[in-house]
Design a protein around this motif. Sequence first.
Motif, mmCIF file in Angstrom:
data_model
loop_
_atom_site.group_PDB
_atom_site.id
_atom_site.type_symbol
_atom_site.label_atom_id
_atom_site.label_comp_id
_atom_site.label_asym_id
_atom_site.label_seq_id
_atom_site.Cartn_x
_atom_site.Cartn_y
_atom_site.Cartn_z
ATOM 1 N N GLU A 1 1.017 -1.289 -0.044
ATOM 2 C CA GLU A 1 -0.086 0.173 0.156
ATOM 3 C C GLU A 1 0.854 1.120 0.077
ATOM 4 O OE1 GLU A 1 -2.186 -0.655 3.619
ATOM 5 O OE2 GLU A 1 -3.704 -1.934 2.580
ATOM 6 N N TYR B 1 2.639 7.072 0.022
ATOM 7 C CA TYR B 1 1.949 8.070 0.491
ATOM 8 C C TYR B 1 2.392 9.243 0.770
ATOM 9 C CZ TYR B 1 -0.578 4.125 2.533
ATOM 10 O OH TYR B 1 -1.191 2.716 2.619
ATOM 11 N N LEU C 1 3.633 9.478 5.313
ATOM 12 C CA LEU C 1 3.144 8.051 6.271
ATOM 13 C C LEU C 1 3.891 8.484 7.555
ATOM 14 C CD1 LEU C 1 2.676 5.153 6.911
ATOM 15 C CD2 LEU C 1 4.715 4.563 5.434
ATOM 16 N N ASP D 1 -1.252 11.165 5.969
ATOM 17 C CA ASP D 1 -2.358 10.586 5.458
ATOM 18 C C ASP D 1 -2.524 9.141 5.661
ATOM 19 O OD1 ASP D 1 -0.257 10.730 3.822
ATOM 20 O OD2 ASP D 1 -1.412 10.033 2.167
ATOM 21 N N ARG D 2 -1.554 8.245 6.010
ATOM 22 C CA ARG D 2 -1.566 7.079 6.841
ATOM 23 C C ARG D 2 -0.739 6.906 7.953
ATOM 24 N NH1 ARG D 2 -0.629 0.824 4.992
ATOM 25 N NH2 ARG D 2 -1.161 -0.161 7.192
#
Length: 531
Positions: free
Chosen positions: A34, A37, A40, A91-92
């Motif tokens: 995943e 980002y 992160l 955002d993560r």
Amino acid sequence: MKFNIISAAIIAGLMTITTGYAQENEVPPRAEGEGQYERLVLRGGFIIDGTGAPAYGPADVVIENDRITEIKVVGTPGRPINPDRRPAPGDREIDVHGKYILPGLIDIHSHIHSENSGQGVSPEYIFKLLMGHGITTIRSLGSGGDTRVVGLKKQSAANEITAPRIVAFPIFSGIDTVEGARERVREIKANGADGIKFFGAPKEILWAALDEAEKIGLETTMHHAQPDVTHANVLDTSARGLDSMEHWYGLPEALFEDRLVQDYPSDYIYTDEMDRFGEAGKLWRQAAKPGSDKWNEVMQTLLDRDFALNPTFTIYVASRDLMRMSRAIWHDEYTMPVLWDFYRPSPVAHGSYWFYWTTKHEVQWNENYKLWMQFINEYKNRGGKVGVGSDTGFIYSLYGFGYIQEFELLQEAGFHPLEVIRSATLINAEELKMEDEIGSLQVGKKADLAIVDENPLHNFKVLYGTGAIKLNEETGLVERVGGVRWTIKDGIVYDAFKLRADVREMVREAKIEAGISLDKPLAIANTPREE
């Protein structure tokens, strides 16, 4: 360029390590991972940065796309963290409180076998085992023709496939003229490789190839094959510009004081695997004694030349304890049946030399290890580069697992756990000339990391995919703990548990297809012993 008969003899049995024919779409498109980002954030982990510094934290690590942009200590162990000290949200975010964050691990000696090689396994299987152990970069030595490994290198660099970063070192072999040697080196460079792996060659050919590699900026390493070691031990090759050596061949020969040639029996045949590995277990005791003038002279010469030693202790460890390695717990769920067949005693499969392995063989190999380990540890203590590589896929050593076993063997040799991790990360990166990009947890470098629940400095076994056995003092239950939790490469987050689960399913399906019991260990003998 004609094929050289002597070179063919040198690598007889070894070509199974690299005979992987190029196939279109050999590795499926990446379906795992995943990210990247924009931001992160890893929250609250303990940092082992790869430089040899002690662990610190808790700390937050900020990753933007594929780069580490901030590492900030946010508290004191065992005390509440003040949220005002923490970096801004991402955002993560991943909660890694109590976990340990390491630089992405680097395997300096790896092979990408194929379904067409003796091992019979797919690159997908290999890559998921490696990534499932936190390995984000490999130096591939051989692995088929130049175009195959360079093609896989490009796919990995673009993150089109689930795979570690690949540094490509094709094999130099089959050359019988000086000009042909130089031409082959230039060809390897033109094909997009990063370096060359040598086994040996007549000296004028080998010297020309090393000279050409030096001129055009290709890194070099060598497995000093015994048929050429009388003219090409590590003192000879390092004097001609060789950058590093694999295993230990060529090193004890450089330490000979009362002989030039190993004390081979009169009926020894190099291409007989039992002869080759059986007699290899007697070699270190024929070399100069630790601390002798010759021992110190050879070591100092290699230190002065900034020569790197990559021992790969792990790939020979079955020689000193066959039962332990052939019954390692990970074989049950992670070893493919076709790979198991390759491991079993065979006169034609490289490294499958267990024709009738004896207690005496193991005693001799134990002595070999003591002397070999003493040299390697002292070399490190005196400032020498010692890399961490696995050479897995042979001799009951499994991808990923064998690499972590090398950590344990280096600790046995005398390395502090921090020194082991430093070799596996920063020193390996220096060997690859990539220390500006990878190899330590540092702002500005690539976001390559391995995250594990338990403290690997306390117990390297927690890095194995099978974890470590631990008694739960509260429940009284015996548990398995550890295993790398997340592997991050180029800022992409891979669930290492899921990668290993994928491998277990591959093995399960292969066993069912072959009609092999899922409940019993894989058998070594073709027929059961009569009771």
